[in-house]
Structures are given as C-alpha cells and as structure tokens.
Design an enzyme around this catalytic site. Structure first.
Site, PDB file in Angstrom:
ATOM      1  N   ASN A  85      14.795 -50.244 -10.553  1.00  0.00           N
ATOM      2  CA  ASN A  85      14.074 -49.322 -11.314  1.00  0.00           C
ATOM      3  C   ASN A  85      12.602 -49.682 -10.542  1.00  0.00           C
ATOM      4  OD1 ASN A  85      12.328 -48.322 -13.121  1.00  0.00           O
ATOM      5  ND2 ASN A  85      13.301 -49.302 -14.987  1.00  0.00           N
ATOM      6  N   ARG A 143      17.115 -45.845 -11.074  1.00  0.00           N
ATOM      7  CA  ARG A 143      16.523 -45.176 -12.146  1.00  0.00           C
ATOM      8  C   ARG A 143      15.623 -43.944 -11.763  1.00  0.00           C
ATOM      9  NH1 ARG A 143      12.116 -46.504 -16.430  1.00  0.00           N
ATOM     10  NH2 ARG A 143      12.279 -44.909 -17.938  1.00  0.00           N
ATOM     11  N   ARG A 166       0.370 -43.707 -26.231  1.00  0.00           N
ATOM     12  CA  ARG A 166       0.289 -42.356 -26.160  1.00  0.00           C
ATOM     13  C   ARG A 166       0.307 -41.737 -27.297  1.00  0.00           C
ATOM     14  NH1 ARG A 166       5.887 -42.178 -22.461  1.00  0.00           N
ATOM     15  NH2 ARG A 166       5.324 -44.366 -22.405  1.00  0.00           N
ATOM     16  N   GLU A 222      19.879 -50.366 -20.626  1.00  0.00           N
ATOM     17  CA  GLU A 222      19.888 -49.001 -19.744  1.00  0.00           C
ATOM     18  C   GLU A 222      20.295 -49.397 -18.148  1.00  0.00           C
ATOM     19  OE1 GLU A 222      15.744 -48.831 -21.420  1.00  0.00           O
ATOM     20  OE2 GLU A 222      15.958 -46.612 -20.789  1.00  0.00           O
TER      21      GLU A 222
END
Ligand code: AMP
Length: 401
Positions: free
Chosen positions: A7, A91, A241, A385
């Site tokens: 990743n 990823r 965010r 994941e």
C-alpha cells in the site's frame, strides 16, 4: 503461494507478506518519510520482536529493496530468498469506470491508471510508484491491482450521477465512485457468514468509520449506494475532512477569503471535520476524552459526527426499503463503544435494540451487539483490507497461469 501486499502512499509504503496456504501473515511493516531525511523502516515479523531501521530512502524503489532485504534478512527475515514471493498485490485508490474488479498489471492497465491521475492526484501516482518499484525489484513476478472503487461499480446510474450538466460526465467522468470498497466488500461478506445467512437475501448497511469514513448500502452483496463521491471528500464528517456541504459555500469562501483552488481543497480535506469543530484533534479518542471532561467543542464535534452517520444509515435504509444488518468497522467503528451506543439509541424506529453489555465487549472477532429481539442485527466486524488484496491477488494470479 506467498503474496506481498503493498500500500504505497506519496511518502510511505506499508507491506504485509501472506502465506496463502493458511492466509497467515508472515510479516508486516511500514516505511515512513520516503524522500525526507531519516526514513524509518519498521518491520514486524509475526511472533517476534519489531525491528526499526533509520536510513536515507529517497524513493519507492529503494524502499521496496529495503523491505525485501528485511524480509530475507538472516536474523529478522521470514524468507530464504526473494524468489519465494510469487505475487504482489497493490492497493490502488481510484480505478475509475475502467476497473470493475481487480486486475493484473500490464501496459494497458498502467496506461489506464495514468489516465486516472486527474481523479486521484494524491493517491494514484503513489500507487504507480509502488508498482514500478515492485517491478524493478521483482522482475517477472505477477502484480495485481486492487481498487478501492471497484466494489462500488455496481451502483445504478441514479445513485452515481450528480444532478449537474451531463456533459461533465461525458467529458470528464464526473460521477460518484466511492471508496473503501475492499472494506465494505469484506465486512458485508463476513457479516453474512457470521449470521449464517445468504448474502443474496440481505440488505446491509456497512459503516466504515476511521480517520476517513464512508457508509455503503449493500443489497444482495452488491453496492447500490455509497457516501463518498467523485473524491473521498463527500459524505460523512471525518477526522479532518468536511464531508457533505452546500457546494455554494466553496465559491463564497474562496471569494471572501481570496483562496486559491489548492487552498480551499486543503481547507476542506485537511483542516475541517472533527479537527475544525473540536479545535483539539482529528482523533476520536481525544474527542471522546474531551467530551468526558466536559469540553463543549469536543462534545459538539462528537454530536455532529454521530448525527451525520445516523442520517446516512436512515437514508440507506430508505434507499433499500429496509435494512437487515448494520455493520460497524474501522478504527472508530470497531473501538468506540459510545459512538455505536449513541447511533443505535436513535435507531429504535427501525427496530434496533442494542445490548449494552455486548456492545461493551472488545474482541478482534465479528460479533453481534444487539439483543435477540432486535429486528436489525447490528454487528462489529473488524475490517481486513490487506487480506482482501492478498486473496484477490492469489485468485487472479492462479487463474492467469
Ligand atoms: P483507521 O483510519 O481505521 O485506522 O481509524 C483511525 C481512527 O480510529 C483514529 O483516528 C481514532 O480516532 C479511532 N480510534 C482508534 N481507537 C479508538 C478508540 N478506542 N475509541 C475511539 N476511537 C478510536
């Protein structure tokens, strides 16, 4: 087969080495501060002491070489030779519309990823650097790309189109793509398995809430809607965010504050969310602590975060005309007892009946947190994941041979 999962971020690179015979993790680790002085490699061989190495790592090719050196190191390694790595899974954040599932890396796929740089300017170039670095260090070893967006490619047009001039979709592919797809895919399947019910029959709402966060409506195993949009900014309030806001705020604030495009992007992505409202932190642990100590701003940040998550759950129950299972996952979803409690307390209209004792249990396994009378099963399912990437890589490489 041994599969190395990578990743790659712009200045970091996480890795996990799997033995796919039993899906065990042989080692994992992280290279931080790539391209800066004093890069740090933290290597964690399973069942042994962690190893930390500080050196100068200027780019990703050297980072992967260092990782391979560590994996094959006599003292701290877990492999006799690099040749034991038979496949590499990467990823990749954005697969656009081209990738509806994971894919083998070839020249066509790489060209497509480059075309998508525009849509994921921070993430896709980093993934590409990881791919290139792995190719250089392990020539001839098959590589697979696993996309955060692919799971959401089953969304219908009515869910993925924005109500703006259609020419923008035709010209620039402006649409909803979603994110965290590997996680929503994994936890929805794990939930059906845990409940021993066919996935095809279930309406599941998966809440991946960590530093970033998204909610997905999964009907019969397929993503039918998700809260993240063309970019990972839309939807829930997150650590830094903003999530959803009136789009008219953007030109208004830009005008008033004389902000550039990159400044307003930075404001919404890095200086908003929990951090902006609490004025303390983007980390839910610190927000919860602030709330427990009576800090008004932390309390407001928590309430907004919880309220917005609950509204998405309600809207996806409406989208699917019902819900059988709600899943909490990722850092906040798996660990915050109080967040799950506050959400579930206001879902009684759906027939949710929380079992407070079950909600307070901590374990690394999937588990139910509702009573046996609850009309909806609410579960906590730890996400994985990396395992999804390893499984996809293994399957695709086997099929290609
Ligand atoms: P992730 O992005 O999935 O790694 O999640 C990271 C976030 O999980 C952190 O920023 C924390 O806010 C949150 N988190 C981790 N542990 C806890 C906890 N015990 N209680 C509340 N939040 C937590």
């Amino acid at each position: 087969m041994k599969v190395l999962v990578i990743n790659a971020g712009s200045s970091s690179l996480k890795y996990q080495l799997y033995n796919m015979t039993d899906e065990s993790v042989l080692a994992k680790g992280l290279v931080e501060r790539i391209g800066m002085d004093s890069s740090i490699l933290t290597h964690k061989p399973t069942g042994r002491e962690d190893v930390t190495e500080v050196s100068e790592i200027l780019e990703h090719t050297t980072a992967i070489r260092k990782v391979i050196d560590m994996l094959t190191d006599k003292e701290n390694g877990v492999l006799g030779s690099v040749d034991e790595i038979q496949a590499v899974g990467h990823r990749v954040v954005h697969g656009g519309e081209a990738f509806k599932e994971s894919a083998l890396v070839d020249d066509v796929a790489k060209a497509e990823i480059r075309r998508l740089f525009d849509l994921a300017p921070l993430h896709n170039p980093a993934a590409m650097m990881g791919i290139r670095a792995a190719e250089l260090n392990m020539p001839g070893v098959p590589q697979v790309m696993v996309f955060d967006t692919a799971f959401h490619q089953t969304m219908p047009e009515k869910a993925y189109l924005y109500a703006i001039p259609r020419v923008l979709y035709k010209k620039y592919k402006v649409r909803r793509y979603g994110a965290h797809g590997t996680s929503h895919d994994y936890v929805s399947k794990a939930a059906a398995e845990y409940l021993d019910r066919p996935l095809q029959d279930l309406k599941i709402i998966t809440c991946h809430v960590g530093n970033g966060g998204s909610v997905t409506a999964v009907k019969g195993g397929l993503s039918v809607d998700t809260s993240m949009g063309m970019t990972p900014l839309e939807g829930l309030m997150m650590g830094t965010r903003s999530g959803d806001l009136d789009p008219a705020i953007v030109p208004y604030v830009m005008n008033k504050e004389e902000l550039s495009v990159s400044e307003v992007n930075s404001m919404l992505n890095k200086h908003s969310g929990l951090l902006a409202i609490s004025g303390i932190s983007s980390d839910m642990r610190e927000i919860t602590e602030g709330m427990e100590n009576g800090d008004a701003n932390s309390t407001l940040a928590f309430e907004m975060y919880e309220y917005r998550l609950r509204k998405y759950i309600g809207s996806y129950a409406a989208a699917m005309n019902g819900v059988d299972v709600i899943v909490f996952t990722a850092g906040v979803g798996e660990n915050s007892v109080v967040l799950r409690q506050k959400v579930c307390e206001q879902l009684t209209y759906l027939g949710v009946e929380l079992d407070e004792a079950l909600n307070a249990i901590r374990s690394g396994e999937p588990r139910r947190i509702t009573t046996s009378n609850s009309k909806v099963d609410v579960l906590v399912v730890p996400t994985n994941e990396e395992l999804v990437i390893a499984r996809d890589t293994h399957r695709i490489v086997l099929n290609s041979q």
